[in-house]
Design a protein around this motif. Structure first.
Motif, short mmCIF file in Angstrom:
data_model
loop_
_atom_site.label_atom_id
_atom_site.label_comp_id
_atom_site.label_asym_id
_atom_site.label_seq_id
_atom_site.Cartn_x
_atom_site.Cartn_y
_atom_site.Cartn_z
N GLU A 294 -12.60 -6.12 -4.94
CA GLU A 294 -11.28 -5.68 -5.12
C GLU A 294 -10.69 -4.66 -4.13
O GLU A 294 -9.57 -4.49 -3.44
CB GLU A 294 -10.98 -5.60 -6.62
CG GLU A 294 -10.73 -6.91 -7.26
CD GLU A 294 -10.80 -6.46 -8.79
OE1 GLU A 294 -10.56 -5.56 -9.35
OE2 GLU A 294 -11.25 -7.29 -9.57
N ASN B 6 -10.52 -5.50 -0.27
CA ASN B 6 -9.28 -6.04 -0.14
C ASN B 6 -7.80 -5.24 -0.34
O ASN B 6 -7.14 -5.59 0.42
CB ASN B 6 -9.23 -7.29 -1.19
CG ASN B 6 -10.35 -8.41 -0.79
OD1 ASN B 6 -10.87 -8.46 0.14
ND2 ASN B 6 -10.75 -9.17 -1.90
N TYR B 7 -8.15 -4.30 -1.02
CA TYR B 7 -6.87 -3.52 -1.25
C TYR B 7 -6.56 -2.71 -0.27
O TYR B 7 -5.43 -2.25 0.41
CB TYR B 7 -6.58 -2.96 -2.55
CG TYR B 7 -5.42 -2.04 -2.89
CD1 TYR B 7 -4.19 -3.00 -3.14
CD2 TYR B 7 -5.31 -0.77 -2.69
CE1 TYR B 7 -3.03 -2.29 -3.30
CE2 TYR B 7 -3.99 -0.06 -2.88
CZ TYR B 7 -2.98 -1.02 -3.04
OH TYR B 7 -1.56 -0.31 -3.32
N LYS C 171 -7.63 -3.37 2.87
CA LYS C 171 -6.94 -4.23 4.05
C LYS C 171 -5.48 -4.52 3.72
O LYS C 171 -4.64 -4.45 4.76
CB LYS C 171 -7.62 -5.64 3.94
CG LYS C 171 -7.64 -6.60 5.14
CD LYS C 171 -8.62 -7.59 5.04
CE LYS C 171 -8.30 -8.59 6.46
NZ LYS C 171 -8.07 -9.82 5.93
N PHE C 172 -5.06 -4.66 2.46
CA PHE C 172 -3.72 -4.94 2.04
C PHE C 172 -2.90 -3.76 2.45
O PHE C 172 -1.92 -3.80 3.26
CB PHE C 172 -3.40 -5.17 0.87
CG PHE C 172 -2.18 -4.97 0.10
CD1 PHE C 172 -1.19 -6.00 0.44
CD2 PHE C 172 -1.65 -3.87 -0.49
CE1 PHE C 172 0.06 -6.21 0.11
CE2 PHE C 172 -0.16 -3.77 -0.80
CZ PHE C 172 0.71 -5.09 -0.76
N ARG C 173 -3.35 -2.39 2.30
CA ARG C 173 -2.76 -1.04 2.62
C ARG C 173 -2.70 -1.10 4.29
O ARG C 173 -1.85 -0.37 4.70
CB ARG C 173 -3.24 -0.12 2.01
CG ARG C 173 -3.08 -0.06 0.51
CD ARG C 173 -1.70 0.74 0.20
NE ARG C 173 -1.70 1.87 0.23
CZ ARG C 173 -1.20 2.92 1.34
NH1 ARG C 173 -0.62 2.20 2.28
NH2 ARG C 173 -1.34 3.86 1.34
N GLU D 196 -2.29 -3.48 6.33
CA GLU D 196 -1.29 -4.32 6.90
C GLU D 196 0.15 -3.87 6.15
O GLU D 196 0.99 -4.36 6.59
CB GLU D 196 -1.74 -5.71 6.40
CG GLU D 196 -2.87 -6.43 7.15
CD GLU D 196 -3.61 -7.31 6.44
OE1 GLU D 196 -3.23 -7.72 5.30
OE2 GLU D 196 -4.58 -7.76 7.07
N ASN D 197 0.24 -3.19 5.32
CA ASN D 197 1.19 -2.48 4.69
C ASN D 197 1.59 -1.02 4.33
O ASN D 197 1.42 -0.72 3.16
CB ASN D 197 1.52 -3.36 3.15
CG ASN D 197 1.40 -4.76 3.36
OD1 ASN D 197 2.56 -5.42 3.56
ND2 ASN D 197 0.43 -5.49 3.04
N ASP E 4 5.39 -1.65 -6.42
CA ASP E 4 4.00 -2.14 -6.60
C ASP E 4 3.21 -1.02 -6.70
O ASP E 4 2.15 -0.85 -6.40
CB ASP E 4 3.51 -3.15 -5.42
CG ASP E 4 3.81 -2.10 -4.25
OD1 ASP E 4 4.29 -1.24 -4.01
OD2 ASP E 4 3.16 -2.60 -2.95
#
Lengths: 183, 651
Positions: free
Chosen positions: B223, B226-227, B229-231, B233-234, B481
């Motif tokens: 998790e 993955n987060y 990676k999300f950060r 990209e964002n 978020d």
């Protein structure tokens, strides 16, 4: 024990791009965790079937997978120079061999070999590839026809090396004693 | 079986050359977690206030965190603690790299060093085999050089070396411990290591670290990855690039230095250059970066790439991380080419990248003011860069004026006299701070600067934005978020926070809100420092992958202990309070709790008093900043109140 078969099969390929490696050794860590018994119950990079050759001051970062066990050292060693950096032949060698302590279980001394994270159900990609976020390791499956030497399974490899080290008789005796004790 | 931790410490007595492997008490893990927490407990128990930084009895502790060596992403920090020669209070400094996981794999959670060796030695830890080895051939060698020589000597390229350079050997008060791509720099722990006659600790381990609930743990790790990676990209909108992503921070990756070069001060923490970052500078500095960086690097088991391999033609390779890229450059009013060159020498010498350039800029100001003269600076070159090299050499060799400067700006100014003290203007508790000089008092930063035990703002601040967002839409977009908040009220605090008007600094956040926000931020740091987690993935950036809600799960699954948010909060507060009590016992008091006088131009004495009073009360401390008997009882620390009472520090 070893027989030749011809079959159409999927070949699993891990591609290594050494230029992309960031030297974090996550591949070693997750490999050791995956192969722990029970799975993920312990970590110990010395037990990994991938090893990062890291020489920071020559900018050498080479992830290397454990290959076959060999019971004899090579005769003579070659030295390679690539881009002004010097490597001895062993640098790229994947074998678990008597001349060095790579790819051997530190507790038992038994050889280790990459099994592409064989699992049931199968993993999408070997775990080292999943852990490699800089894409130094990528995974591909290639369909091809090949003549293949069926390799003995892991336990057999281990037993063979024990037989080589201690002789058949001693190993048989130990096995008999252990199974008796287990009963 | 012990999970996540090894359950053993190594006790090394360098005077008697005695080596012992000692089992630790699992109850201490429940109370203090590990890393900084359990080290603080050892220091409290064994280093009484009479013990000086350079006493034989002073301890130097290298500790892995509770989760180091497990698959937790980015959990690789070594926490080094001792008494600082500069502040005479507890110094604790962290380094990433590979040392802590390797120490755990060798079978130890901590190396606790006492005594002094007459001859220079190094310690070689190889699983159960531990040797104190002669290091006389390494005397005067650089930190990077030492690591390479030792790895050849023991013939193990996978060993990890934490070493001091000449600065540590000569007890420079801001000497660091260097370890490949990381260093433990603040507080002068390298000087204590040098005083103990210890050149390096070398470690190699091949043992297992066990996880109590493996399936659950590996899912939590996934998790987090993955987060991350999300950060990536964002990135966060509406903040400078360096604050938009994760990392410690990513100085090696990011080329845009507008924020640092224009907001932070140059020279001896003096001059703000508000129009510095032109297109021309941006192009030139990008070229400088690209020219010398051969590879971006990460610490153990982390994808962030905060470090880099640096190859400046003509000088040997080293690895750089973080803000040292700019500290020398800005102190010398120079450029990045100079920065990359001088940091190589500074790294080999082993000195702190914050304090060292500031001390040198301070010396040059004294020279310009005529307080130091040519008599003090014989043979000093005339150009700024040449002067920095000259001063660096004098300091680490403790030669001439360098011997005085080697104790930092506070002690040097005291010794030089003749008005020099006014030039040592950027200290808190005798320790040099980030070179920042701002306008309006900021309540959060006021409380953090005054009360932080680490005395280094980057290790206190973090998860709450430094300033309000410009528009209501920006604020709403940010809180949408923001699941990391320990309580939803923090979202409202941010939504209401304005750039100007009634709800802006210095009056908003209010003293009560300030206390709550500071408590959250420092709680995260104390947890990280106990678990061995890099602040760059947790307490330092906005919206990190580790937070109050998933940490208890990580600790439970790794150790098998029954952990929840309340218990974890309690453990973090216990550690925070223990270090406070330790420092109180060494003479620290409310009068020491103040920012550099010129940190803000606009000051508000009454508000400042209210901020401190409110924070102290919120923290469970009395108005002198001493933890109360009741609060200590609540934290299961009656032994602390008894000690403080006996010493008359608590009535």
């Amino acid at each position: 024990m070893v027989e030749d078969v011809i079959e159409k099969k999927t070949v699993k390929v891990i591609k290594v791009d050494v230029d992309k490696c960031i030297g974090c050794r996550a591949c070693e860590l997750v490999c050791s965790a995956f192969h722990a018994e029970p799975k993920y119950s312990s970590t110990n990079p010395a037990k990994a079937r991938i090893r990062l050759i890291m020489d920071e001051f020559n900018d050498i970062y080479i992830p290397l997978y454990a290959g076959e066990y060999t019971d004899a050292e090579c005769n003579g060693r070659n030295v390679y120079t690539i881009d002004g950096k010097t490597y001895d032949e062993c640098t790229f060698c994947r074998a678990s061999c008597p001349s060095r302590d790579f790819f051997k279980d530190p507790d038992s001394g038994l050889p280790l070999k990459c099994d592409m994270c064989l699992d049931d159900p199968p993993l999408e990609e070997p775990l080292c590839v999943q852990a490699c976020r800089c894409d130094a390791l990528t995974y591909e499956e290639v369909e091809q026809e090949e003549e293949k030497e069926e390799s003995p399974d892991e336990m057999e490899t281990g037993l063979q090396s024990l037989v080589k080290k201690h002789g058949t008789k001693k190993v048989m005796e130990s096995l008999a004693r252990i199974s008796k004790e287990a009963d | 079986m012990r999970y996540a931790e090894t359950g053993y410490n190594l006790e090394i007595d360098l005077t008697r050359k005695n080596i012992e492997k000692v089992a630790t008490d699992p109850r201490d893990t429940e109370l203090y977690l590990g890393g900084l927490g359990t080290s603080a407990k050892v220091l409290w128990d064994r280093v009484t206030p009479e013990i000086k930084p350079f006493s034989e009895e002073n301890l130097l502790i290298f500790s892995a965190g509770l989760l180091c060596g497990t698959p937790a992403v980015g959990c690789n920090r070594t926490i080094v603690s001792t008494i600082s020669p500069q502040t005479e209070l507890m110094a604790y400094s962290m380094m990433g790299g590979f040392f802590a996981p390797e120490l755990k794999y060798a079978g130890y959670d901590k190396v606790i060093i006492r005594g002094k060796s007459k001859k220079l030695v190094y310690l070689w830890i190889h699983n159960d085999k531990v040797e104190i080895r002669d290091a006389s051939h390494l005397k005067g060698k650089g930190t990077v050089e030492t690591a390479e020589l030792i790895k050849k000597e023991i013939n193990d390229p996978k060993a990890h070396v934490a070493a001091i350079g000449l600065a540590g050997e000569n007890k420079v008060y801001y000497a660091s411990v260097e370890q490949g791509r990381s260093s433990a720099s603040r507080g002068g722990i390298g000087a204590v290591m040098g005083d103990k006659g210890l050149k390096a600790i070398v470690v190699r381990g091949k043992k297992d670290i066990n996880i109590a609930r493996p399936g659950e743990y590996i899912e939590l790790c996934d998790e987090v990855l993955n987060y991350i990676k999300f950060r990536e990209e964002n990135p966060i909108q509406g903040v400078p690039p360096i604050l938009a992503g994760l990392g410690s921070p990513q100085e090696m990756k990011i080329h845009d230095e507008k924020w640092h070069t224009e907001n932070f001060t140059w020279g001896n923490a003096r001059e703000r250059r508000k129009d510095f970052w032109t297109e021309e500078v941006a192009a030139k500095w990008s070229e400088s970066m690209d020219k010398v960086q051969t590879r971006l690097l990460s610490c153990y088991n982390c994808p962030m790439q905060c470090g880099a391999s640096i190859n400046v033609p003509g000088i040997s390779t080293y690895m750089m991380k973080c803000y040292s890229k700019l500290t020398y450059t800005m102190a010398a009013f120079s450029d990045l080419d100079f920065g990359f060159k001088i940091v190589q020498r500074a790294t080999e010498y082993g000195v702190d990248g914050f304090t060292t350039p500031q001390v040198m800029a301070f010396a040059l100001e004294l020279y310009e003011a005529g307080i130091l003269t040519d008599k003090d600076m014989p043979g000093m070159p005339s150009d700024s860069e040449g002067r920095f090299y000259w001063l660096l050499d004098k300091i680490v060799n403790r030669e001439g004026i360098g011997d005085i400067l080697a104790n930092g700006t506070y002690w040097a100014a005291k010794k030089i006299g003749n008005g020099a003290q006014a030039y040592a203007h950027n200290n808190i508790k005798k320790h040099e701070q980030l070179p920042l000089k701002l306008g309006m008092l900021h309540p959060l930063y006021f409380v953090m600067y005054c009360t932080g035990e680490k005395m280094n703002i980057t290790q206190i601040e973090g998860n709450f934005p430094q300033s309000p967002f410009a528009t209501q839409e920006d604020k709403e977009a940010f809180v949408k978020d923001w699941f990391q908040v320990p309580d939803d009220k923090f979202k409202q605090y941010l939504l209401d926070w304005e750039m100007r008007g009634e709800k802006s600094i210095p009056n908003y956040p209010t003293p009560q809100m300030t206390s709550e926000i500071v408590d959250w931020q420092e709680r995260m740091h104390y947890i990280d420092d106990s678990l061995g987690m890099c602040a760059g993935l947790s307490s330092f950036p906005l919206k990190p992958p580790y937070h109050m809600h998933n940490y208890p799960k990580f600790i439970s699954a790794a150790t098998g202990m029954d952990m929840d948010e309340d218990k974890l909060t309690q453990a973090a507060r216990r550690n925070r309070t223990l270090i406070r009590a330790f420092n109180i016992r060494r003479g620290m008091s409310r009068k020491d709790e103040k920012p550099p006088e010129d940190h803000w131009r606009k000051r508000f004495p009454e508000l400042e008093k209210e901020l401190l009073d409110t924070y102290y009360a919120f923290r469970g401390w009395n108005e002198d900043g001493v933890p109360t008997k009741e609060y200590l009882h609540e934290l299961d620390m009656d032994y602390v109140s008894q000690d403080l009472e006996q010493r008359g520090l608590l009535k």
